[in-house]
Scaffold this active site. Structure first.
Site, PDB file in Angstrom:
ATOM      1  N   SER A   1       0.554   0.811  -4.564  1.00  0.00           N
ATOM      2  CA  SER A   1       1.741   0.749  -3.688  1.00  0.00           C
ATOM      3  C   SER A   1       1.986  -0.642  -3.118  1.00  0.00           C
ATOM      4  O   SER A   1       2.987  -0.889  -2.455  1.00  0.00           O
ATOM      5  CB  SER A   1       1.663   1.787  -2.573  1.00  0.00           C
ATOM      6  OG  SER A   1       0.827   1.358  -1.520  1.00  0.00           O
TER       7      SER A   1
ATOM      8  N   THR B   1      -4.375   4.471  -4.843  1.00  0.00           N
ATOM      9  CA  THR B   1      -5.827   4.624  -5.008  1.00  0.00           C
ATOM     10  C   THR B   1      -6.209   6.032  -5.425  1.00  0.00           C
ATOM     11  O   THR B   1      -7.129   6.245  -6.207  1.00  0.00           O
ATOM     12  CB  THR B   1      -6.535   4.251  -3.693  1.00  0.00           C
ATOM     13  OG1 THR B   1      -6.350   2.861  -3.465  1.00  0.00           O
ATOM     14  CG2 THR B   1      -8.011   4.579  -3.714  1.00  0.00           C
TER      15      THR B   1
ATOM     16  N   THR C   1      -1.726   3.937  -0.146  1.00  0.00           N
ATOM     17  CA  THR C   1      -1.680   3.901   1.331  1.00  0.00           C
ATOM     18  C   THR C   1      -1.149   2.571   1.858  1.00  0.00           C
ATOM     19  O   THR C   1      -0.695   2.501   2.991  1.00  0.00           O
ATOM     20  CB  THR C   1      -3.085   4.134   1.913  1.00  0.00           C
ATOM     21  OG1 THR C   1      -3.945   3.088   1.450  1.00  0.00           O
ATOM     22  CG2 THR C   1      -3.633   5.492   1.514  1.00  0.00           C
ATOM     23  N   ASP C   2      -1.195   1.505   1.048  1.00  0.00           N
ATOM     24  CA  ASP C   2      -0.774   0.185   1.545  1.00  0.00           C
ATOM     25  C   ASP C   2       0.646   0.218   2.105  1.00  0.00           C
ATOM     26  O   ASP C   2       0.920  -0.391   3.123  1.00  0.00           O
ATOM     27  CB  ASP C   2      -0.827  -0.873   0.427  1.00  0.00           C
ATOM     28  CG  ASP C   2      -2.250  -1.227   0.049  1.00  0.00           C
ATOM     29  OD1 ASP C   2      -2.431  -2.052  -0.883  1.00  0.00           O
ATOM     30  OD2 ASP C   2      -3.184  -0.655   0.658  1.00  0.00           O
TER      31      ASP C   2
HETATM   32  N1  ASP Z   1      -3.948  -0.508  -2.732  1.00  0.00           N
HETATM   33  C1  ASP Z   1      -3.866   0.955  -2.712  1.00  0.00           C
HETATM   34  C2  ASP Z   1      -2.384   1.359  -2.741  1.00  0.00           C
HETATM   35  O1  ASP Z   1      -1.703   1.172  -1.782  1.00  0.00           O
HETATM   36  C3  ASP Z   1      -4.555   1.488  -1.501  1.00  0.00           C
HETATM   37  C4  ASP Z   1      -4.600   3.007  -1.424  1.00  0.00           C
HETATM   38  O2  ASP Z   1      -3.812   3.730  -2.080  1.00  0.00           O
HETATM   39  O3  ASP Z   1      -5.446   3.509  -0.638  1.00  0.00           O
HETATM   40  O4  ASP Z   1      -1.902   1.802  -3.748  1.00  0.00           O
END
Ligand code: ASP
Length: 349
Positions: free
Chosen positions: A82, A39, A115-116
């Site tokens: 991710s 993200t 973050t995933d």
């Molecule tokens: N869907 C995103 C990821 O994991 C969420 C994030 O980065 O906050 O790439």
């Protein structure tokens, strides 16, 4: 005219002498930032949702004042959400970070990551890096064209941590929204909030605000495993009321070398899943039992068909404080290193 020139030169020499020898300022420490997407590097288009958009260089350019903290070298490894990450990419990331940290001039590293699956990616590097320099995984919960993106402050904090003496010895950490989490304990707990990573009952390692790094705890003991060329197939299956064990049997028949079964409570599964686990064990598959509850881990307490005590006696490994996803990566790397059952029991204690 000559007299004026001579007088001016003498004044300049006197001024320089008064200033003393020119202070040779030491160069700022060098931090390597490896960008992998997420993200933090995504933009939301009209009706298209958030998608990878920015390079590592663009992320750095959006952080005013970063150049006052460290010299930065950017490496763009991949640019993916991710949710699409794989252990093979993490192995490539680990090799790249290891190679950079081996250079004496590199003080530390930052990995920008979605973050995933960030907690697992940080854990994978915590297990496989051979340097004890600080590596900070960071990302963002608001994307780059949000009203107030959280990526820039997280990158500033990550770079500050990577060069901070207070962070020395922490190894690989996850830091978003000021809190510092050990890779082993980091958990993503909130789907949209900037305060999403916590370390649960284990506690944060520390906190960063501006240039100040507060050290609250030492990191957990570090386990290091070799990075293999090929990673074995290790499958994760969650047990649930009414499961019939068919997925466990299928995983074994599809060639899984390891199995992580997430039990309920303190690590219990139902009788049909238990019978399928016996089938897995009979085929030489190592089976690790984890728990649905976030804290407490698996214990040999219950004696039903599938209770933790019965599973342990049958030859399963009870995971004490690693969640299912991190247990899977540890089992994968441990099996690749040739660990036998006794060594695995030590790793998961
Ligand atoms: N869907 C995103 C990821 O994991 C969420 C994030 O980065 O906050 O790439």
């Amino acid at each position: 005219m000559r007299k004026i020139f001579l007088a001016a030169t003498l004044c300049l020499i006197a001024a320089l002498a008064a200033a003393g020898p020119a202070q040779a300022t030491a160069p700022l420490p060098l931090v390597v930032i490896v960008a992998t997407g997420g993200t933090i590097a995504e933009k939301t288009g009209a009706g298209t949702g958030a998608k990878p958009a920015l390079s590592g260089e663009s992320l750095v350019a959006a952080v005013p004042g970063l150049a006052k903290v460290a010299r930065i070298k950017v490496i763009n490894l991949v640019n993916i959400d991710s949710s699409q990450m794989t252990p093979a990419i993490w192995a490539k990331l680990s090799r790249k970070v290891n190679a950079e940290l081996a250079k004496p001039e590199v003080a530390g590293a930052v990995v920008t990551h979605g973050t995933d699956t960030m907690a697992e990616g940080a854990w994978f590097l915590d297990l496989t890096l051979t340097s004890d320099k600080t590596v900070v995984f960071t990302g963002a919960m608001r994307d780059a064209n949000d009203l107030s993106p959280d990526g820039p402050i997280n990158i500033m904090d990550a770079v500050t941590l990577a060069v901070s003496p207070e962070a020395k010895g922490w190894g690989v950490v996850v830091c978003l929204n000021y809190y510092v989490n050990a890779a082993r304990w980091a958990i993503k707990t909130q789907t949209t909030n900037v305060q999403t990573f916590t370390s649960g009952q284990k506690g944060y390692l520390g906190y960063i605000l501006g240039e100040v790094v507060e050290r609250w705890h030492p990191r957990p003991p570090r386990l290091t495993l070799p990075l293999p060329d090929k990673l074995p197939k290790v499958v994760f299956i969650a047990d649930y009321a009414g499961s019939d064990g068919s997925l466990v049997r299928y995983a074994v028949d599809q060639g899984a070398k390891g199995l992580v079964v997430e039990g309920v409570g303190s690590g219990n599964v139902n009788a049909k899943t238990y019978k399928a686990i016996l089938y897995a064990l009979s085929k030489g598959v190592e089976v690790v039992i984890t728990t649905r509850p976030v804290h407490g881990g698996a214990w040999p307490i219950y004696g039903d068909q599938g209770g933790g005590l019965v599973l342990q006696k049958a030859g399963c490994i009870l995971s004490r404080d690693l969640d299912s996803f991190k247990s899977r990566l540890l089992l994968m790397l441990a099996l690749a290193s040739g660990a036998d059952h006794q060594r695995l029991l030590q790793y998961f204690k």
